[in-house]
Motif scaffolding. Structure first.
Motif, PDB file in Angstrom:
ATOM      1  N   ALA A   1       0.859  -1.191   0.000  1.00  0.00           N
ATOM      2  CA  ALA A   1       0.000   0.000   0.000  1.00  0.00           C
ATOM      3  C   ALA A   1       0.891   1.236   0.000  1.00  0.00           C
ATOM      4  N   ALA A   2       0.549   2.242  -0.823  1.00  0.00           N
ATOM      5  CA  ALA A   2       1.386   3.448  -0.914  1.00  0.00           C
ATOM      6  C   ALA A   2       0.533   4.709  -0.860  1.00  0.00           C
ATOM      7  N   ASP A   3       0.894   5.596   0.063  1.00  0.00           N
ATOM      8  CA  ASP A   3       0.271   6.920   0.146  1.00  0.00           C
ATOM      9  C   ASP A   3       1.330   7.900  -0.351  1.00  0.00           C
ATOM     10  N   TRP A   4       1.135   8.414  -1.591  1.00  0.00           N
ATOM     11  CA  TRP A   4       2.201   9.154  -2.264  1.00  0.00           C
ATOM     12  C   TRP A   4       1.718  10.578  -2.531  1.00  0.00           C
ATOM     13  N   GLY A   5       2.103  11.466  -1.621  1.00  0.00           N
ATOM     14  CA  GLY A   5       1.631  12.848  -1.711  1.00  0.00           C
ATOM     15  C   GLY A   5       2.653  13.775  -2.336  1.00  0.00           C
ATOM     16  N   THR A   6       2.406  15.081  -2.196  1.00  0.00           N
ATOM     17  CA  THR A   6       3.300  16.093  -2.752  1.00  0.00           C
ATOM     18  C   THR A   6       4.653  16.086  -2.047  1.00  0.00           C
ATOM     19  N   SER A   7       4.639  15.864  -0.727  1.00  0.00           N
ATOM     20  CA  SER A   7       5.878  16.000   0.050  1.00  0.00           C
ATOM     21  C   SER A   7       6.512  14.675   0.456  1.00  0.00           C
ATOM     22  N   ASN A   8       5.695  13.642   0.639  1.00  0.00           N
ATOM     23  CA  ASN A   8       6.222  12.397   1.196  1.00  0.00           C
ATOM     24  C   ASN A   8       5.672  11.165   0.486  1.00  0.00           C
ATOM     25  N   LEU A   9       6.407  10.078   0.623  1.00  0.00           N
ATOM     26  CA  LEU A   9       5.968   8.751   0.181  1.00  0.00           C
ATOM     27  C   LEU A   9       5.963   7.844   1.399  1.00  0.00           C
ATOM     28  N   ARG A  10       4.798   7.241   1.676  1.00  0.00           N
ATOM     29  CA  ARG A  10       4.723   6.271   2.777  1.00  0.00           C
ATOM     30  C   ARG A  10       4.239   4.947   2.214  1.00  0.00           C
ATOM     31  N   VAL A  11       4.905   3.857   2.578  1.00  0.00           N
ATOM     32  CA  VAL A  11       4.534   2.535   2.058  1.00  0.00           C
ATOM     33  C   VAL A  11       4.381   1.544   3.214  1.00  0.00           C
ATOM     34  N   TRP A  12       3.461   0.613   2.992  1.00  0.00           N
ATOM     35  CA  TRP A  12       3.247  -0.454   3.969  1.00  0.00           C
ATOM     36  C   TRP A  12       3.277  -1.795   3.231  1.00  0.00           C
ATOM     37  N   GLY A  13       4.044  -2.740   3.745  1.00  0.00           N
ATOM     38  CA  GLY A  13       3.995  -4.111   3.238  1.00  0.00           C
ATOM     39  C   GLY A  13       2.859  -4.830   3.961  1.00  0.00           C
ATOM     40  N   MET A  14       1.879  -5.328   3.198  1.00  0.00           N
ATOM     41  CA  MET A  14       0.652  -5.869   3.787  1.00  0.00           C
ATOM     42  C   MET A  14       0.568  -7.381   3.557  1.00  0.00           C
ATOM     43  N   SER A  15      -0.056  -8.069   4.521  1.00  0.00           N
ATOM     44  CA  SER A  15      -0.357  -9.484   4.311  1.00  0.00           C
ATOM     45  C   SER A  15      -1.703  -9.600   3.595  1.00  0.00           C
ATOM     46  N   GLN A  16      -1.945 -10.797   3.064  1.00  0.00           N
ATOM     47  CA  GLN A  16      -3.229 -11.031   2.370  1.00  0.00           C
ATOM     48  C   GLN A  16      -4.416 -10.733   3.288  1.00  0.00           C
ATOM     49  N   SER A  17      -4.243 -11.014   4.597  1.00  0.00           N
ATOM     50  CA  SER A  17      -5.361 -10.807   5.522  1.00  0.00           C
ATOM     51  C   SER A  17      -5.524  -9.341   5.922  1.00  0.00           C
ATOM     52  N   GLY A  18      -4.613  -8.468   5.454  1.00  0.00           N
ATOM     53  CA  GLY A  18      -4.795  -7.047   5.725  1.00  0.00           C
ATOM     54  C   GLY A  18      -4.065  -6.520   6.948  1.00  0.00           C
TER      55      GLY A  18
END
Lengths: 296, 296
Positions: free
Chosen positions: B8-25
């Motif tokens: 999952a990636a939240d990619w805004g104007t100033s920052n990039l945040r990523v999360w490695g997720m399992s199938q179950s969430g």
């Protein structure tokens, strides 16, 4: 060429402008520099002044100055007069000067305790306008970075209110996300649209501002229309807030440039005819009236 | 440690945040960098993403991204959905990616044609909030640089309006003459006073702003009170403008920080109870819902 009998100085945050004046009140010399209050420490003022006026000074010479030079961070603090007060200076403040030929006198600003407000420099333009238009009653609008609305009655400043409109225009057009949407020109139709929107619903200002950006993205709006609308939104919100000042009053706008013209046009849409007076002419008339009072 | 099934990636104007997720969430890994859209040209996106997620990718992996990464200046333009529209993504946009293991899909933003408005990233927070609160109807407020008010009915975004309040606060407190008058703290009493003033007379905003400076000069007002009042004036003017959104509605404020708290407090003064939801939780729920829809 006439002799310089005294010197008028308009000393603001960004600039210093000086005029060598004859006793009869005509301009003999003039000069300016970017040595405004914002750049100077206390010991820099005398050299900054002499750099411009040195060639004019051949004997004892009075210098009458107005503006931020009299602020706490200026050459010397010229304590505010408090409204209601006369427009002519209540006192003259003398900074320390080494040159025995220079007699420098600073005109104080005017303050209002509630709602809190201050002016420095504008009081001299107002006094000059009244010297040019004796016994004028009404409201004077002084457009600028911090636009002022001033209620004048019987040669006194009764009350005034300052709006940060000019500074907000500058910040929003240069430093905010709107910089991507505005242009260098200012479209009249866009101005009129923004003015009408803000006069009708001034509380929606922050939303209307973002819509300039959204229109730029969605319909590739012409940047000059966006600039006009930005200016119209901000001046319209100001007119809505300043309504107790201008409604049913005779209004004078001090300023000759395009910004003053926008205020005159905006007031005309509200059926308020405004006379327009060149700001420099008012400043000089005010400094001249102050000089005469000082020499009385 | 579980395996990363998707990213999952939240990619805004100033920052990039990523999360490695399992199938179950559940969150298996997380990382962030300052490689926001504002700093990147088109060819920089894949390296910026891989710099963070490289260790997690051991085979074909889907990356679901939201935010300004999908803007015209982003990795690839993810064309806006138009209101009224569902909150779940209408389409997924795939940028060019060299790494055969990465399947990147960008969620589009939402636009409104009249009045013109746009969002990118907030649509995913809204979808996440609705995933956490199924069948919720009401108004969602997303405080930030550009605060958004969003009317939700029957799982659709009906309309929305953006206010530049946060950006104006930043410009005025850091770049305007008010920088001399404000402090680092934010006083609650000052906030309440500014809020009341602006709710009562929103059209006087630009004059009230200057009074913060004048009060600093005339009565040496406490800088934290001035900061509180500045914030209260701007949020109060926004609440006055957004009244058609929140009046008589149930309201959810997405955000956990002090800014979201100010909105909740301000709404409480108008007898509007607002529930508060952590923004990151909503973002992750929205990205997870989008991933499941993509895999359907």
């Amino acid at each position: 060429m006439s002799k310089v009998d005294w010197i008028a100085a308009d000393w603001g945050t960004s600039n210093l402008r000086v005029w060598g004046m004859s006793q009869s009140g005509t301009i003999v010399e003039s000069a300016e520099s970017d040595c405004g209050m914002g750049k100077l420490s206390r010991t820099d003022y005398e050299p900054a002044l002499k750099a411009l006026v040195h060639p004019w000074v051949t004997g004892p010479t009075t210098v009458i100055a107005c503006g931020m030079v009299g602020s706490r961070q200026g050459w010397t603090e010229a304590t505010y007069a408090t409204v209601p007060c006369e427009t002519s200076p209540s006192a003259f403040f003398a900074p320390d000067v080494a040159d025995p030929n220079l007699d420098v006198r600073i005109i104080p600003g005017i303050r209002q305790m509630d709602p809190a407000d201050v002016m420095r420099g504008e009081e001299t333009q107002i006094a000059g306008f009244l010297a040019l238009n004796p016994n004028w009653d009404g409201v004077i609008c002084l457009p600028g970075t911090h636009t002022k609305w001033v209620h004048i009655s019987a040669n006194e400043v009764v009350s005034f209110q300052t709006f940060m409109t000019g500074e907000m225009f500058s910040l929003l057009s240069k430093n905010s996300v709107l910089r991507h949407s505005v242009g260098n020109g200012l479209d009249d139709v866009g101005f009129k649209r923004g003015l009408d929107e803000a006069m009708a619903r001034p509380e929606r200002l922050a939303a209307r501002l973002f819509s300039l950006r959204a229109e730029g993205l969605l319909s590739e709006q012409d940047p000059d229309i966006a600039t006009g609308r930005l200016s119209g939104l901000l001046i319209g919100a100001e007119l809505a807030g300043a309504k107790p000042y201008w409604l049913g009053q005779q209004v004078a706008v001090l300023g000759a440039g395009p910004l003053a013209k926008l205020y005159v046009d905006a007031l005309a849409t509200q059926s308020v005819p405004a006379i327009q007076v060149q700001a420099e002419r008012a400043t000089l008339a005010g400094l001249t009236a102050a000089y005469r009072k000082y020499k009385e």
